[in-house]
Design a protein around this motif. Structure first.
Motif, PDB file in Angstrom:
ATOM      1  N   ARG A 191       0.839  -1.212   0.000  1.00 41.73           N
ATOM      2  CA  ARG A 191       0.000   0.000   0.000  1.00 41.73           C
ATOM      3  C   ARG A 191       0.869   1.255   0.000  1.00 41.73           C
ATOM      4  N   TRP A 192       1.910   1.261   0.826  1.00 39.43           N
ATOM      5  CA  TRP A 192       2.813   2.401   0.910  1.00 39.43           C
ATOM      6  C   TRP A 192       3.519   2.641  -0.421  1.00 39.43           C
ATOM      7  N   ALA A 207       2.438   1.818  -3.403  1.00 36.27           N
ATOM      8  CA  ALA A 207       1.433   2.334  -4.340  1.00 36.27           C
ATOM      9  C   ALA A 207       1.142   3.811  -4.067  1.00 36.27           C
ATOM     10  N   GLU A 208       1.045   4.184  -2.802  1.00 31.89           N
ATOM     11  CA  GLU A 208       0.785   5.584  -2.455  1.00 31.89           C
ATOM     12  C   GLU A 208       1.950   6.475  -2.870  1.00 31.89           C
ATOM     13  N   ALA A 209       3.183   6.025  -2.648  1.00 33.58           N
ATOM     14  CA  ALA A 209       4.368   6.819  -3.006  1.00 33.58           C
ATOM     15  C   ALA A 209       4.445   7.033  -4.517  1.00 33.58           C
ATOM     16  N   GLY A 236       1.933   6.729  -6.599  1.00 37.39           N
ATOM     17  CA  GLY A 236       0.744   7.495  -6.970  1.00 37.39           C
ATOM     18  C   GLY A 236       0.926   8.991  -6.779  1.00 37.39           C
ATOM     19  N   ARG A 237       1.581   9.377  -5.677  1.00 37.05           N
ATOM     20  CA  ARG A 237       1.857  10.797  -5.456  1.00 37.05           C
ATOM     21  C   ARG A 237       2.771  11.337  -6.557  1.00 37.05           C
ATOM     22  N   ARG A 272      -4.299   7.595  -8.821  1.00 36.39           N
ATOM     23  CA  ARG A 272      -4.562   6.493  -7.889  1.00 36.39           C
ATOM     24  C   ARG A 272      -3.945   5.221  -8.453  1.00 36.39           C
ATOM     25  N   HIS A 305      -3.512   1.010  -7.778  1.00 33.94           N
ATOM     26  CA  HIS A 305      -4.066  -0.163  -7.107  1.00 33.94           C
ATOM     27  C   HIS A 305      -2.935  -1.080  -6.643  1.00 33.94           C
TER      28      HIS A 305
END
Length: 134
Positions: free
Chosen positions: A61-62, A64-66, A68-69, A74, A76
């Motif tokens: 998750r981390w 993907a978030e990094a 994504g930013r 977004r 997945h």
């Protein structure tokens, strides 16, 4: 477009196994070679044999978030499991899809959410902003 073994922005030790950018969306894929089984308990937690997957799922998750930013979209998070049996042909736990390798293609979906131009723009951004893991 598929990228392999990318450094996670802002972290010198973490890497993204695979980044997939296509008409069905953008996916960070963590590839795992495991034996035994992956299952989900009644409380929603995912397990590999007798080991909780909390840390693995948190890391994906981390990642993907990094990414994504960095790409402004977004992403997945997904864990692709080679070898081990995955309960029900796939699970969704703590915001992460967990799928057996032979079902990866179907896990990426079939509904178009990105235009060809958006795919190309995101792929170009990934190519220029992300770097191979050291």
């Amino acid at each position: 477009m598929v990228f392999h073994d990318l450094a996670v922005p802002g972290n010198t030790s973490a890497n993204v196994d695979h980044l997939v950018i296509g008409p069905t969306g953008v996916f960070v894929i963590d590839s795992q070679q495991w034996s035994g089984s992956v299952h989900q308990s009644a409380d929603g937690l995912a397990w590999h044999n007798h080991y909780p997957l909390d840390r693995t799922l948190e890391r994906v998750r981390w990642e993907a978030e990094a990414v994504g930013r960095l790409l402004g979209t977004r992403i997945h998070p997904l864990v692709c499991v080679h070898g081990a049996h995955v309960q029900g042909g796939g699970l969704h736990a703590q915001g992460v899809a967990i799928v057996p390798a032979h079902l990866l293609r179907s896990a990426l979906g079939c509904d178009r959410v990105l235009s060809d131009a958006e795919v190309e723009l995101l792929a170009t951004a990934a190519w220029t902003r992300l770097h191979p893991a050291a």
